[in-house]
Design a protein around this motif. Sequence first.
Motif, PDB file in Angstrom:
ATOM      1  N   PRO A 101      42.903  -8.976  28.076  1.00  0.00           N
ATOM      2  CA  PRO A 101      42.469  -8.031  29.106  1.00  0.00           C
ATOM      3  C   PRO A 101      43.203  -8.301  30.419  1.00  0.00           C
ATOM      4  O   PRO A 101      43.574  -9.438  30.706  1.00  0.00           O
ATOM      5  N   ARG A 102      43.407  -7.270  31.185  1.00  0.00           N
ATOM      6  CA  ARG A 102      44.174  -7.396  32.432  1.00  0.00           C
ATOM      7  C   ARG A 102      43.509  -8.307  33.444  1.00  0.00           C
ATOM      8  O   ARG A 102      44.165  -8.981  34.205  1.00  0.00           O
ATOM      9  N   ASP A 103      42.185  -8.326  33.469  1.00  0.00           N
ATOM     10  CA  ASP A 103      41.477  -9.124  34.474  1.00  0.00           C
ATOM     11  C   ASP A 103      41.166 -10.547  34.009  1.00  0.00           C
ATOM     12  O   ASP A 103      40.491 -11.287  34.689  1.00  0.00           O
ATOM     13  N   ALA A 104      41.674 -10.975  32.857  1.00  0.00           N
ATOM     14  CA  ALA A 104      41.321 -12.287  32.314  1.00  0.00           C
ATOM     15  C   ALA A 104      42.119 -13.428  32.935  1.00  0.00           C
ATOM     16  O   ALA A 104      41.717 -14.576  32.844  1.00  0.00           O
ATOM     17  N   GLY A 105      43.225 -13.130  33.565  1.00  0.00           N
ATOM     18  CA  GLY A 105      44.054 -14.192  34.139  1.00  0.00           C
ATOM     19  C   GLY A 105      44.561 -15.101  33.050  1.00  0.00           C
ATOM     20  O   GLY A 105      44.956 -14.667  31.981  1.00  0.00           O
ATOM     21  N   ALA A 106      44.535 -16.391  33.291  1.00  0.00           N
ATOM     22  CA  ALA A 106      45.022 -17.362  32.309  1.00  0.00           C
ATOM     23  C   ALA A 106      43.897 -17.909  31.437  1.00  0.00           C
ATOM     24  O   ALA A 106      44.107 -18.815  30.658  1.00  0.00           O
ATOM     25  N   VAL A 107      42.695 -17.352  31.568  1.00  0.00           N
ATOM     26  CA  VAL A 107      41.546 -17.877  30.825  1.00  0.00           C
ATOM     27  C   VAL A 107      41.651 -17.525  29.339  1.00  0.00           C
ATOM     28  O   VAL A 107      41.421 -18.361  28.480  1.00  0.00           O
ATOM     29  N   VAL A 108      42.005 -16.288  29.016  1.00  0.00           N
ATOM     30  CA  VAL A 108      42.080 -15.832  27.626  1.00  0.00           C
ATOM     31  C   VAL A 108      43.507 -15.999  27.132  1.00  0.00           C
ATOM     32  O   VAL A 108      44.435 -15.440  27.696  1.00  0.00           O
ATOM     33  N   SER A 109      43.679 -16.786  26.067  1.00  0.00           N
ATOM     34  CA  SER A 109      45.029 -16.983  25.546  1.00  0.00           C
ATOM     35  C   SER A 109      45.339 -16.049  24.382  1.00  0.00           C
ATOM     36  O   SER A 109      46.466 -15.619  24.225  1.00  0.00           O
ATOM     37  N   ARG A 110      44.342 -15.728  23.576  1.00  0.00           N
ATOM     38  CA  ARG A 110      44.543 -14.834  22.430  1.00  0.00           C
ATOM     39  C   ARG A 110      43.307 -13.965  22.251  1.00  0.00           C
ATOM     40  O   ARG A 110      42.200 -14.360  22.590  1.00  0.00           O
ATOM     41  N   ARG A 111      43.549 -12.805  21.622  1.00  0.00           N
ATOM     42  CA  ARG A 111      42.459 -11.853  21.428  1.00  0.00           C
ATOM     43  C   ARG A 111      42.714 -11.088  20.131  1.00  0.00           C
ATOM     44  O   ARG A 111      43.844 -10.701  19.849  1.00  0.00           O
ATOM     45  N   TRP A 112      41.635 -10.855  19.336  1.00  0.00           N
ATOM     46  CA  TRP A 112      41.763 -10.153  18.065  1.00  0.00           C
ATOM     47  C   TRP A 112      40.626  -9.154  17.886  1.00  0.00           C
ATOM     48  O   TRP A 112      39.510  -9.388  18.341  1.00  0.00           O
ATOM     49  N   ARG A 113      40.912  -8.096  17.185  1.00  0.00           N
ATOM     50  CA  ARG A 113      39.876  -7.159  16.718  1.00  0.00           C
ATOM     51  C   ARG A 113      39.607  -7.532  15.267  1.00  0.00           C
ATOM     52  O   ARG A 113      40.528  -7.561  14.445  1.00  0.00           O
ATOM     53  N   VAL A 114      38.351  -7.854  14.959  1.00  0.00           N
ATOM     54  CA  VAL A 114      37.963  -8.273  13.610  1.00  0.00           C
ATOM     55  C   VAL A 114      37.045  -7.202  13.042  1.00  0.00           C
ATOM     56  O   VAL A 114      35.965  -6.953  13.582  1.00  0.00           O
ATOM     57  N   GLU A 115      37.485  -6.586  11.956  1.00  0.00           N
ATOM     58  CA  GLU A 115      36.725  -5.506  11.326  1.00  0.00           C
ATOM     59  C   GLU A 115      36.291  -5.932   9.927  1.00  0.00           C
ATOM     60  O   GLU A 115      37.109  -6.391   9.125  1.00  0.00           O
ATOM     61  N   LEU A 116      35.008  -5.800   9.652  1.00  0.00           N
ATOM     62  CA  LEU A 116      34.497  -6.072   8.309  1.00  0.00           C
ATOM     63  C   LEU A 116      34.789  -4.850   7.449  1.00  0.00           C
ATOM     64  O   LEU A 116      34.271  -3.764   7.702  1.00  0.00           O
ATOM     65  N   LEU A 117      35.646  -5.029   6.445  1.00  0.00           N
ATOM     66  CA  LEU A 117      36.002  -3.921   5.556  1.00  0.00           C
ATOM     67  C   LEU A 117      35.042  -3.816   4.385  1.00  0.00           C
ATOM     68  O   LEU A 117      34.729  -2.717   3.930  1.00  0.00           O
ATOM     69  N   ARG A 118      34.613  -4.971   3.880  1.00  0.00           N
ATOM     70  CA  ARG A 118      33.742  -4.963   2.717  1.00  0.00           C
ATOM     71  C   ARG A 118      32.913  -6.232   2.664  1.00  0.00           C
ATOM     72  O   ARG A 118      33.412  -7.311   2.959  1.00  0.00           O
ATOM     73  N   ALA A 119      31.655  -6.079   2.321  1.00  0.00           N
ATOM     74  CA  ALA A 119      30.775  -7.223   2.105  1.00  0.00           C
ATOM     75  C   ALA A 119      30.063  -6.998   0.780  1.00  0.00           C
ATOM     76  O   ALA A 119      29.370  -5.996   0.613  1.00  0.00           O
ATOM     77  N   ARG A 120      30.268  -7.894  -0.150  1.00  0.00           N
ATOM     78  CA  ARG A 120      29.645  -7.758  -1.466  1.00  0.00           C
ATOM     79  C   ARG A 120      28.126  -7.780  -1.311  1.00  0.00           C
ATOM     80  O   ARG A 120      27.599  -8.541  -0.515  1.00  0.00           O
ATOM     81  N   ARG A 121      27.460  -6.931  -2.020  1.00  0.00           N
ATOM     82  CA  ARG A 121      25.995  -6.792  -2.004  1.00  0.00           C
ATOM     83  C   ARG A 121      25.460  -6.234  -0.691  1.00  0.00           C
ATOM     84  O   ARG A 121      24.282  -6.265  -0.435  1.00  0.00           O
ATOM     85  N   GLN A 122      26.331  -5.769   0.193  1.00  0.00           N
ATOM     86  CA  GLN A 122      25.900  -5.160   1.446  1.00  0.00           C
ATOM     87  C   GLN A 122      26.815  -3.981   1.740  1.00  0.00           C
ATOM     88  O   GLN A 122      27.928  -3.924   1.272  1.00  0.00           O
ATOM     89  N   PHE A 123      26.331  -3.074   2.538  1.00  0.00           N
ATOM     90  CA  PHE A 123      27.150  -1.938   2.920  1.00  0.00           C
ATOM     91  C   PHE A 123      27.456  -1.963   4.413  1.00  0.00           C
ATOM     92  O   PHE A 123      27.850  -0.970   4.980  1.00  0.00           O
ATOM     93  N   ALA A 124      27.242  -3.116   5.032  1.00  0.00           N
ATOM     94  CA  ALA A 124      27.482  -3.238   6.465  1.00  0.00           C
ATOM     95  C   ALA A 124      28.979  -3.187   6.755  1.00  0.00           C
ATOM     96  O   ALA A 124      29.776  -3.781   6.047  1.00  0.00           O
ATOM     97  N   GLN A 125      29.338  -2.446   7.758  1.00  0.00           N
ATOM     98  CA  GLN A 125      30.705  -2.413   8.242  1.00  0.00           C
ATOM     99  C   GLN A 125      30.653  -2.384   9.750  1.00  0.00           C
ATOM    100  O   GLN A 125      29.665  -1.963  10.337  1.00  0.00           O
ATOM    101  N   GLY A 126      31.701  -2.836  10.365  1.00  0.00           N
ATOM    102  CA  GLY A 126      31.747  -2.821  11.814  1.00  0.00           C
ATOM    103  C   GLY A 126      32.907  -3.652  12.301  1.00  0.00           C
ATOM    104  O   GLY A 126      33.631  -4.258  11.517  1.00  0.00           O
ATOM    105  N   ALA A 127      33.082  -3.661  13.605  1.00  0.00           N
ATOM    106  CA  ALA A 127      34.182  -4.413  14.209  1.00  0.00           C
ATOM    107  C   ALA A 127      33.706  -5.063  15.495  1.00  0.00           C
ATOM    108  O   ALA A 127      32.751  -4.607  16.116  1.00  0.00           O
ATOM    109  N   THR A 128      34.384  -6.136  15.857  1.00  0.00           N
ATOM    110  CA  THR A 128      34.111  -6.813  17.108  1.00  0.00           C
ATOM    111  C   THR A 128      35.421  -7.383  17.640  1.00  0.00           C
ATOM    112  O   THR A 128      36.416  -7.415  16.934  1.00  0.00           O
ATOM    113  N   ILE A 129      35.395  -7.839  18.868  1.00  0.00           N
ATOM    114  CA  ILE A 129      36.570  -8.443  19.471  1.00  0.00           C
ATOM    115  C   ILE A 129      36.278  -9.923  19.692  1.00  0.00           C
ATOM    116  O   ILE A 129      35.209 -10.291  20.195  1.00  0.00           O
TER     117      ILE A 129
END
Length: 152
Positions: A101-129
């Motif tokens: 993020p632009r306002d993070a300065g030197a605090v944040v070194s890496r960032r990822w978007r993690v999306e759950l594509l499939r969960a066995r025995r569940q139908f939950a899906q979603g994403a987070t950063i």
Amino acid sequence: DSQRELHATAALPFDVDLDRTVFIRPERSSDALWSLEQVLRTRGIGAVVCDVERLSSAECRRLQLAAETGGGLGILLRPAQARRQPSFAEYRFLVQPLPPPRDAGAVVSRRWRVELLRARRQFAQGATIVELNHGPDGLCLVAELAAATPAA
């Protein structure tokens, strides 16, 4: 680490205990798959992380059975195009790098978007950063998403 890209010090921000970590660097992909299966089968192994380009259905199934036998966690890092291939994994995630993020300065070194594509025995899906921060917080969810995430 068949590509010989990982250096032990790169694992330190993730609180990896290097005294209890073994890096395996096989020469051939067949050796990598054999090593992965043997380590997954071994009781007392907490987690195995491996970069795997291609897997047949039979190889996927053997790895699943090996992980169930050993009781540890197997994390396979696969290219995005592997999403179309069969898998016996309990969970499948798509992890994409993001700019800090632009306002993070030197605090944040890496960032990822993690999306759950499939969960066995569940139908939950979603994403987070997820962010890797310098300092005591280390790896964490982005604050506004963490507050909105259910405790489950």
